[in-house]
Design a protein around this motif. Structure first.
Motif, short mmCIF file in Angstrom:
data_model
loop_
_atom_site.label_atom_id
_atom_site.label_comp_id
_atom_site.label_asym_id
_atom_site.label_seq_id
_atom_site.Cartn_x
_atom_site.Cartn_y
_atom_site.Cartn_z
N LYS A 64 0.83 -1.21 0.00
CA LYS A 64 0.00 0.00 0.00
C LYS A 64 0.86 1.25 0.00
O LYS A 64 0.60 2.22 -0.72
N GLU A 65 1.90 1.21 0.83
CA GLU A 65 2.80 2.36 0.93
C GLU A 65 3.55 2.58 -0.38
O GLU A 65 3.69 3.71 -0.86
N ASN A 66 4.02 1.48 -0.97
CA ASN A 66 4.81 1.59 -2.21
C ASN A 66 3.95 1.56 -3.47
O ASN A 66 4.47 1.76 -4.57
N LYS A 67 2.66 1.30 -3.29
CA LYS A 67 1.72 1.20 -4.41
C LYS A 67 2.21 0.19 -5.45
O LYS A 67 2.28 0.47 -6.65
N THR A 68 2.50 -1.01 -4.96
CA THR A 68 2.98 -2.06 -5.86
C THR A 68 1.92 -3.13 -6.07
O THR A 68 1.06 -3.35 -5.22
N ASN A 69 2.02 -3.78 -7.20
CA ASN A 69 1.09 -4.82 -7.63
C ASN A 69 1.87 -6.13 -7.70
O ASN A 69 2.67 -6.34 -8.62
N ASN A 70 1.65 -7.03 -6.74
CA ASN A 70 2.51 -8.19 -6.58
C ASN A 70 1.72 -9.51 -6.62
O ASN A 70 0.57 -9.56 -6.19
N TYR A 71 2.39 -10.58 -7.06
CA TYR A 71 1.73 -11.89 -7.15
C TYR A 71 2.67 -13.00 -6.72
O TYR A 71 3.89 -12.90 -6.87
N PHE A 72 2.06 -14.07 -6.21
CA PHE A 72 2.78 -15.29 -5.82
C PHE A 72 2.22 -16.42 -6.68
O PHE A 72 1.03 -16.71 -6.64
N LEU A 73 3.08 -17.06 -7.48
CA LEU A 73 2.64 -18.06 -8.44
C LEU A 73 3.22 -19.44 -8.11
O LEU A 73 4.38 -19.56 -7.71
N VAL A 74 2.39 -20.47 -8.30
CA VAL A 74 2.88 -21.84 -8.17
C VAL A 74 2.03 -22.73 -9.07
O VAL A 74 0.81 -22.66 -9.07
N ASN A 75 2.70 -23.56 -9.88
CA ASN A 75 2.00 -24.42 -10.84
C ASN A 75 1.74 -25.80 -10.24
O ASN A 75 2.13 -26.83 -10.79
N HIS A 76 1.08 -25.79 -9.09
CA HIS A 76 0.82 -27.03 -8.34
C HIS A 76 -0.48 -26.81 -7.55
O HIS A 76 -0.50 -26.07 -6.57
N PRO A 77 -1.58 -27.46 -7.97
CA PRO A 77 -2.89 -27.18 -7.35
C PRO A 77 -2.95 -27.47 -5.86
O PRO A 77 -3.60 -26.73 -5.10
N GLU A 78 -2.27 -28.52 -5.39
CA GLU A 78 -2.31 -28.84 -3.96
C GLU A 78 -1.54 -27.81 -3.14
O GLU A 78 -1.98 -27.40 -2.07
N LEU A 79 -0.39 -27.38 -3.64
CA LEU A 79 0.38 -26.35 -2.95
C LEU A 79 -0.36 -25.02 -2.94
O LEU A 79 -0.32 -24.28 -1.95
N LEU A 80 -1.03 -24.71 -4.04
CA LEU A 80 -1.78 -23.46 -4.13
C LEU A 80 -2.85 -23.39 -3.05
O LEU A 80 -3.10 -22.33 -2.45
N LYS A 81 -3.48 -24.52 -2.75
CA LYS A 81 -4.49 -24.57 -1.68
C LYS A 81 -3.89 -24.17 -0.34
O LYS A 81 -4.50 -23.45 0.45
N VAL A 82 -2.67 -24.65 -0.09
CA VAL A 82 -1.99 -24.34 1.18
C VAL A 82 -1.69 -22.86 1.26
O VAL A 82 -1.95 -22.20 2.28
N TYR A 83 -1.14 -22.30 0.19
CA TYR A 83 -0.79 -20.88 0.19
C TYR A 83 -2.03 -20.00 0.36
O TYR A 83 -2.01 -19.02 1.10
#
Length: 397
Positions: A64-83
């Protein structure tokens, strides 16, 4: 299992040093004119994902302070659920910032937007060619993500490449990075953090999968062979006895599961497909539609997990069935890709960039074995389909 990628997990001195390097790298390059890429290397279980989750939490706290647009990507459906589940525990984290790579790429192109910082876990799972079935039409996902981002932080382990359509080598990654003439740094984690095992156990696994060699320094017990009093490492001659021992461990410490190499037929057709080894008879895992990961479901103690189910996860105990594609010849391990049943893993590439397809296929099989054998925090049990391997280890050949 969940705490292994929880953002507020304490870092070791080695991990903290790398974490601070990446933070500095991001700050130095976020407003620069060139693309910037940081590559974090390390074997399975060295804590790469721990650093990434803690890093992304720090980035999002400043977003919010830096006004940045960030993403976390993982090509693994089970791991994505955990994240995504972990994201709900922190007010600074938003679940819609945790995406599959294809979703991020297609969404960014559709909205004509770009990201500031993109963190990629398990980058060795990114598609390295177009695959219409996966709704990815560009050349390779790493290249597209770099195009759509200012700073990319990626985790890469060449030993965890599991499919030809996502076949990566250090050389291929270097080619993509060089194409962008990006600012580049890398770090490598060396210390095994998942397995509470002595170095000789880890070396035994690496010798098997990297050198095709077997260390016979094993002591014979009633039902199995073992080599460590500090870590419960066993080689069984009987798959059913191994499974019963695992079930006992599961009742004692939880999150213990049996897995197998893809040497046994399985089709996603809604029907059950079984792995049979003597008296042992269990079905493969079914597609997991729920938000709860496969190993967290109590009933999955009665199923066999695959590399796609458990890659990236911690188990307390893992039991691994190594199937017919692995055999013994003249005291050395031989790998036969023709006996490997995972046709999806060997689906022909469109890109003509593999000089030795047979070697690539063997690498995929050995990578899967290495990953499976390094899931267990407290112990690892192994059964080889080829009885000659057990006899060799027991000095009976």
């Amino acid at each position: 299992m969940l705490e292994s990628v929880f953002p507020d997990k304490e870092l070791t001195k080695e991990q903290q040093k790398v974490f601070e390097r990446i933070e500095t790298f991001i700050k130095d390059n976020l407003n620069g004119s060139k693309k910037a890429i940081f590559q974090l290397n390390g074997d399975a279980g060295t804590g790469k994902s721990i650093i990434l989750t803690k890093l992304f939490l720090a980035i999002e706290k400043r977003a919010k302070e830096n006004k940045t647009n960030n993403y976390f990507l993982v090509n693994h459906p089970e791991l994505l659920k955990v994240y995504q589940e972990n994201a709900g525990e922190f007010s600074e984290l938003r679940k819609n910032r945790f995406l599959r790579p294809t979703t991020f790429i297609n969404q960014s192109h559709k909205k004509q937007t770009k990201a500031d910082v993109v963190v990629i876990d398990e980058a060795h799972l990114l598609l390295s060619e177009s695959v219409n079935y996966n709704n990815f039409t560009q050349k390779n996902q790493l290249e597209e993500i770099i195009k759509l981002s200012k700073v990319v932080i990626l985790v890469f382990d060449e030993h965890q490449v599991l499919k030809l359509k996502s076949y990566w080598s250090k050389n291929l990654v270097d080619q993509v990075i060089k194409k962008f003439q990006a600012k580049f740094e890398e770090a490598t984690l060396m210390t095994q953090m998942r397995m509470q095992a002595p170095r000789k156990v880890v070396r035994w696994i690496d010798d098997l999968t990297d050198k095709l060699q077997l260390d016979q320094d094993l002591v014979s017990k009633k039902d199995y062979l073992t080599m460590s009093s500090n870590y419960d490492f066993r080689v069984y001659s009987n798959a059913e006895k191994m499974y019963q021992a695992l079930k006992k461990k599961n009742s004692e410490v939880g999150e213990s599961r049996i897995v197998a190499t893809a040497d046994y037929p399985s089709t996603l057709d809604g029907k059950k497909h079984y792995v049979n080894e003597g008296q042992f008879h269990l079905p493969w895992d079914q597609y997991n539609y729920s938000k709860v990961t496969w190993a967290q479901k109590p009933e999955t103690i009665d199923e066999i997990g695959s590399i796609y189910t458990v890659q990236g996860f911690d188990l307390q105990y893992v039991a691994v069935i190594i199937g017919p594609s692995v055999s013994l010849s003249k005291d050395s391990i031989v790998v036969d890709p023709d006996k490997y049943e995972d046709q999806e893993a060997f689906k022909k590439r469109h890109e003509d960039d593999l000089s030795d397809l047979h070697t690539a296929k063997k690498s995929i099989i050995l990578n899967s074995i290495n990953v499976l054998l390094k899931r267990g925090v407290q112990g690892c049990f192994i059964y080889f389909h080829d009885r000659d391997i057990y006899d060799f280890l027991n000095n009976q050949r």
